[in-house]
Structure formats: C-alpha cells, structure tokens
Motif scaffolding. Structure first.
Motif, short mmCIF file in Angstrom:
data_model
loop_
_atom_site.label_atom_id
_atom_site.label_comp_id
_atom_site.label_asym_id
_atom_site.label_seq_id
_atom_site.Cartn_x
_atom_site.Cartn_y
_atom_site.Cartn_z
N TRP A 41 12.67 -1.06 -3.77
CA TRP A 41 11.82 0.05 -4.25
C TRP A 41 12.24 1.36 -3.59
N LEU A 42 12.51 1.30 -2.29
CA LEU A 42 12.93 2.51 -1.59
C LEU A 42 14.24 3.05 -2.18
N ASP A 43 15.22 2.16 -2.34
CA ASP A 43 16.54 2.58 -2.82
C ASP A 43 16.54 2.91 -4.31
N GLY A 44 15.76 2.16 -5.07
CA GLY A 44 15.83 2.32 -6.52
C GLY A 44 14.80 3.25 -7.11
N THR A 45 13.68 3.46 -6.42
CA THR A 45 12.62 4.30 -6.97
C THR A 45 12.33 5.52 -6.10
N LEU A 46 12.04 5.29 -4.82
CA LEU A 46 11.58 6.40 -3.99
C LEU A 46 12.68 7.41 -3.72
N GLN A 64 0.82 -1.21 0.00
CA GLN A 64 0.00 0.00 0.00
C GLN A 64 0.86 1.26 0.00
N ALA A 65 2.00 1.20 0.65
CA ALA A 65 2.93 2.34 0.62
C ALA A 65 3.37 2.61 -0.81
N ARG A 66 3.72 1.56 -1.53
CA ARG A 66 4.19 1.74 -2.90
C ARG A 66 3.06 2.23 -3.81
N GLU A 67 1.83 1.83 -3.50
CA GLU A 67 0.69 2.26 -4.31
C GLU A 67 0.29 3.70 -4.01
N ASN A 68 0.37 4.11 -2.76
CA ASN A 68 -0.14 5.42 -2.35
C ASN A 68 0.85 6.55 -2.51
N LEU A 69 2.12 6.27 -2.27
CA LEU A 69 3.12 7.34 -2.25
C LEU A 69 3.45 7.80 -3.66
N ASP A 70 3.48 9.10 -3.81
CA ASP A 70 3.87 9.73 -5.07
C ASP A 70 5.28 10.28 -4.89
N PRO A 71 6.30 9.66 -5.48
CA PRO A 71 7.68 10.11 -5.26
C PRO A 71 7.87 11.60 -5.52
N ALA A 72 7.11 12.15 -6.45
CA ALA A 72 7.25 13.58 -6.74
C ALA A 72 6.82 14.45 -5.56
N ARG A 73 6.03 13.88 -4.65
CA ARG A 73 5.57 14.63 -3.48
C ARG A 73 6.32 14.25 -2.20
N VAL A 91 10.22 -7.39 2.68
CA VAL A 91 11.09 -6.30 3.15
C VAL A 91 12.20 -6.04 2.14
N ASP A 92 12.78 -7.11 1.60
CA ASP A 92 13.82 -6.94 0.58
C ASP A 92 13.25 -6.28 -0.68
N GLU A 93 12.07 -6.70 -1.08
CA GLU A 93 11.42 -6.09 -2.24
C GLU A 93 11.16 -4.61 -2.00
N HIS A 94 10.70 -4.30 -0.78
CA HIS A 94 10.41 -2.91 -0.46
C HIS A 94 11.69 -2.09 -0.39
N GLN A 95 12.77 -2.70 0.10
CA GLN A 95 14.04 -1.99 0.18
C GLN A 95 14.54 -1.63 -1.23
N GLU A 153 14.84 9.00 2.57
CA GLU A 153 16.11 8.46 3.05
C GLU A 153 15.98 7.89 4.46
N THR A 154 15.21 8.55 5.31
CA THR A 154 15.03 8.07 6.68
C THR A 154 14.34 6.71 6.70
N VAL A 155 13.28 6.58 5.94
CA VAL A 155 12.54 5.32 5.91
C VAL A 155 13.37 4.21 5.25
N ALA A 156 14.18 4.57 4.26
CA ALA A 156 15.06 3.58 3.64
C ALA A 156 16.04 3.00 4.66
N ARG A 157 16.49 3.85 5.60
CA ARG A 157 17.38 3.37 6.66
C ARG A 157 16.63 2.54 7.71
#
Length: 606
Positions: free
Chosen positions: A249-254, A184-193, A243-247, A200-204
């Motif tokens: 996405w965080l590192d590579g997209t967000l 749901q985080a990946r669906e809802n969050l708009d990286p542009a916003r 968690v690895d999949e989300h990481q 960076e904080t959440v990626a850590r």
C-alpha cells in the motif's frame, strides 16, 4: 541484524559518583534566591488540583498504552493505542472536559510549584485539542503510525524493567495488535494530504518492524514455554503478512499519490510553535535573535581562524574582512578539524571513547552531581532511522535504574565513498566529542536522569523539550569554557560551528514552513552560512520537512538557559557557585526554562 550487533556498547556508568535526590538538590545551594511573594495555599483548591492531576494521568496512560510503557507505567503493556476516529474522539473529549474544569480553579491559591504544574498541564491539554481538531496530523503524517507500531515492541524489549518472560508475554499480545495500527493508517491517511517526503520516509522504515522481531523477539523465544512459542510464531507470521500488505500500500498507493504540502504556513506554524515551546518568544523575535547570533558567532569563528592560520600568507586575516574573505578564512580553519575524522567503521567505537572522556571530565572538575543510572551506546533501530544522526533515549521516569540509550545512526550501506567522506568530515572527531556532550554527558543523559527524580508527575510525563535541548546546547559551551580538550582552539571552532547549527535550525524551520524556502535556499543557509557538509545539510532539509517547531527548541532553549544563568549570577552575586547552580537548575524536573527561572529566583509565575 543480530541483537549482539545492535547493542554495541558496554555500559558506561553506575559507579560515576553518588547521586543526590532532587529534593536535596533543590536545598543544596547556599545562594540566596530572590524572595518570592508569599502564597497562601487553599487546601480545598489543592485537593481539587491533585484530583485533576491524578485523573489526567490515569486517563492519559489508558488512552496511550504505548506512552504508558515509555513512562515506566507497565499496567497496560498488553495494550496498544487506538488511532481510529472513535479513539481520537475519546481523547479529544477528555482533554476538553479536563481543561474546562482546570480553567475554573483559582491557581493563585496553589503553591508556586503547583501553579507551574497547572500551567504545564493547561498547555498540554490545549496542545492535544489543537493537534486533534486543527493540525489533524493523523490524516497526513504516516510517521505517527510507524512510530506507534515500532515503539509497541521496542518499548517492551529494549530495557530489562521486568523478567524477560513477562515482557515476552506482553509482546505476544502487542504483536497481534500491530496489524490494526497499520490498518488504521490506511483508513485515516488521505494521500492527497500526505507530503511526498513523509510517505517515502515511512515506506523505507516499514520493514524495520521485522528487524525488531529479529533483534528482540527471536533471540528471546527460549524464555517462553512450547505453547507460548507457538502463539508467538503464529502472531509473528501474521505480522509479516500485515507488514508486506502495508508495504504494498505504501509503495503502490501512498507514495505515488502523496500530494500534500509539508509546509504548515504561518497561522498553523505560530499556533504549534506556541504549544511546542511554551515560551514567551514569538516567531519574529526568534528570527531576529537567531540572525544576530549568526553574525556574532561567525565573527568569533573568524577570530579563531586568525590564530590557527597565522602562517597562511594567502589568506587575508585583518580585523575587517569582506564577507568573502571571512568565509574563506573560516572554511580553511575548519579544514584542519575535518582532516581529523574517524574511519567509517570506527564511528560508534569513537563515540564510546568520547563519552568516557566527557564523563571523567565532569567528575574531576566537579561541574555537577553525577547520576547513578547507566548509559549505553547503541546503533539506532531501523524504524527510527532517517530522522536524526543521534538521539538520547532516556528511560521512563517511573522506570528506576534503567539505562539511557545514546543511539547513533549507522552510515547507510548504499552511500558512495564521496557521501561517506562528506558525512565523516561533518562528524569529525571533535564534532563527535560535542555530540557525546550534547546527547549524553552532561547533556540529555544527565539531565534526564535527574529530571526523573522530581516528585511532580506532571513534569515527569511532560518533560519540556525546550528545557532538554536548551540544557544540552548550554553544556557544549559550558564544557568548552571549563577547559575540555585542553582549550584546543579547533575544538572551540567546532563548538561554535555546532552552535551555528543550533542557530540555523531555528532560521531553517520558519524559513521552510512559513517563508516557502526552496531546497536551494535551505542548503545555502546550512552549507555556506553555517558551514555544514552536504550530507548533514541534505539530511536536515529532509528533517525540516518531516517535522515542524522542534528544530527551534535548541536555539530558544539555550537562549533561555543563558538568560537564566545571567539572572542567577546577578541575583546571587559572590554566592554563585557553578556546581550548586547546575544542581539546582536540574532539581526542578525539566519544565520550560522560564518556569525554572521563576521558581529558582522567586519571580512571578506567568
């Protein structure tokens, strides 16, 4: 990290004295309150309000099972929040419907206590509507999702509110649902916003979910039978993949595409500030008061510097120094306190010691009634690190006799010796005494223990951050005036420096979110005007970006606490007794301070 390393402290309290129930505390004062206007309660309106309150509570817990667990309501421990568009819309519709019905009730036909509860509930519902429709943090703040995911496990396992077998069964179900939150985080969050700092904080923090498994789940696997162990292992394996999949996405997209502005701007800030504080003070008035207090406190710090540096012939110590001379003298005096700092590995053990000393001081000086509920110092869980150095984690009001956790963040292993020294100069031994007063005794821990005893369900679930933070800051000054640490002038100096942090927090928050301050402007406020060390100031700069309208709660809250005490001293005159005043203030269940004052002194409910 093992469970034994995470839970570092021995429980402090239980036999601290006999706690008086909140209802008795409210009656214990012999002081005379100002007579309030009589209220004729309409039983029909009262019945309607009680029904709305019950409906609000039941639906709120159902909409947020994670919050229900935190409150001590464990009916939904096997569920998790729905952060999808459908879930958000359901919550929004409920808030609008309940608010419309609440607005129709004639509040003047309720008791004064119920009038306060109704105003708190209205503020909460309006805040929910604002957050969903206008602020829309669900689209740009990834901390929402990491917080829910981490709390889903932590809330079940951190306290022994039920047999471990029962909690582990709930954990199996919740662990199976956490990947949905990440999705749901990946669906809802708009990286542009999404602001870069948030991303960076959440990626850590993301891998901290797996630390929770290592710290809480793995050590308790033996409580499950073979079939349930297999189920748990299967769900944990799926979670690791998620968690690895989300990481990735965080590192590579967000993170690479995070382009949002962390600044709210004046319009959004003022709206959010009103809901967050539930105070009558405007942003402009807060700013004026804070600047005036900054000037006053620095003057008091210079007076102390004159005393502790009287033999320093190289410093001008006259009554009318220039700003540069004042700055140099205060900095020189502070150096005396900075030199007395704990070793890197002694930070948490020394915090334990200061908690014991503060507890004994409050008891022997009879400053207020002591709670029975225990408090324990722990290392801050990784999924919550990166926001604050310490916090008090009180048990839910419906969880009885459970521990309050006084969480202290470990010093990051990657910090250089210079960075560690900067941190420990800021958190020198006298400052840790103040931190323990603020977070634990007689600050958040004690206040939270008694807040939970008030019979109001609304106040229990909607404990005011303004009251809680204001009370904690108030106790710092109160303890110093009562003679804590034998009236040590350097402790007084550090208490004023700690108070400067409170003041500068409120200036910083609106400077960043409304006045477009740069990092350089923020660091100048904190390091030069408020005398903070570079590591503390750098962390606060990040915190100011990650949050908004929370930093002013300390200053606004303590201003209202000071105003309330002065009003009580004036109203009660020779009948004013400090312990009875403290007990009475704590008996109302931590609504916004203005409501405590209105109830205690018989002022009109506004």
């Amino acid at each position: 990290m093992s469970l034994s390393k995470l839970l570092l402290a021995t429980t402090i309290a239980a036999a601290l004295g006999t706690a008086t129930p909140a209802t008795a505390l409210a009656k214990s004062s012999t002081a005379k309150s100002t007579a309030a206007a009589k209220v004729t309660v309409d039983s029909k309106v009262k019945s309607q309000f009680d029904a709305l309150t019950k409906e609000w509570y039941e639906q709120s817990m159902l909409l947020s099972p994670i919050n229900a667990t935190q409150q001590g309501d464990h009916r939904y421990d096997d569920r998790i929040d729905d952060l999808s568009a459908a879930g958000r819309n359901k919550g929004l519709a409920f808030s609008k419907n309940l608010l419309a019905r609440l607005d129709k009730l004639p509040l003047n036909k309720l008791s004064r206590e119920d009038q306060v509860d109704a105003l708190i509930l209205k503020n909460d519902l309006r805040s929910n509507i604002f957050s969903s429709e206008t602020l829309q943090a669900w689209a740009w703040d990834p901390q929402i999702y990491s917080g829910i995911a981490g709390s889903a496990i932590y809330g079940l396992m951190a306290r022994d509110y039920a047999p471990i077998e029962q909690r582990m069964q709930s954990a199996i179900t919740r662990i199976a649902l956490i990947p949905k939150i990440l999705q749901q985080a990946r669906e809802n969050l708009d990286p542009a916003r999404v602001p870069k700092t948030h991303a960076e904080t959440v990626a850590r923090q993301n891998q901290g979910l797996l630390d929770l498994i290592d710290n809480y789940i793995t050590p308790n696997m033996a409580s499950l039978n073979a079939a349930d162990q297999a189920r748990m292992n299967d769900e944990v394996a799926k979670l690791k993949v998620a968690v690895d999949e989300h990481q990735k996405w965080l590192d590579g997209t967000l993170v690479p595409n995070a382009k949002g502005d962390f600044r709210l701007g004046a319009k959004l800030y003022d709206q959010k500030l009103k809901f967050s504080l539930n105070s009558e003070l405007s942003r402009q008035e807060i700013g004026r008061r804070a600047e005036a207090e900054m000037t006053r406190v620095r003057k008091d710090m210079y007076s102390i510097a004159q005393k502790v540096l009287k033999d320093r012939k190289d410093l001008y110590l006259g009554s009318k120094p220039t700003e540069a001379q004042q700055q140099k003298a205060i900095e020189a005096a502070l150096e005396l306190a900075y030199a007395d700092k704990p070793a890197r590995d002694d930070l948490v053990p020394f915090a334990k010691q200061t908690l014991q000393e503060a507890t004994e001081f409050v008891r022997t000086h009879n400053l207020m009634t002591m709670p029975e509920a225990p408090v324990e110092i722990i290392l801050m869980p990784k999924f919550q690190q990166g926001f604050a150095v310490a916090y008090a984690d009180s048990p839910g009001p419906l969880d009885k006799a459970q521990k309050t956790f006084y969480a202290v963040s470990p010093i990051p292993e990657e910090w250089t010796d210079t960075q560690v020294d900067s941190f420990l100069r800021e958190y020198n031994k006298r400052m840790i005494h103040l931190l323990s007063i603020h977070e634990a005794m007689p600050g958040h821990y004690l206040e939270g223990a008694f807040s939970a005893q008030n019979p109001s369900l609304i106040r229990a679930v909607n404990r005011s951050g303004l009251f809680a933070e204001g009370w904690a800051v108030y106790t710092e000054d109160m303890m110093r005036k009562a003679g804590y640490l034998n009236n040590d002038p350097l402790f007084h100096l550090m208490q004023l420096k700690f108070y400067l942090r409170t003041i500068s927090n409120s200036i910083l928050d609106q400077g960043v979110h409304v006045n477009n301050w740069t990092r350089e402007q923020a660091m100048d406020l904190m390091t030069r005007r408020a005398f903070q060390q570079e590591r503390e100031a750098a962390g606060k700069w990040v915190r100011a970006q990650l949050s908004s309208t929370q930093l002013p709660t300390y200053f606004v809250g303590v201003q209202e606490q000071y105003d309330m005490r002065r009003a009580a001293e004036k109203a009660w005159g020779k009948n004013f007794k400090l312990k009875e005043y403290h007990d009475k203030v704590l008996s109302y269940g931590a609504p916004a301070p203005r409501f405590v004052r209105e109830l205690m002194l018989g002022e009109p409910i506004r």
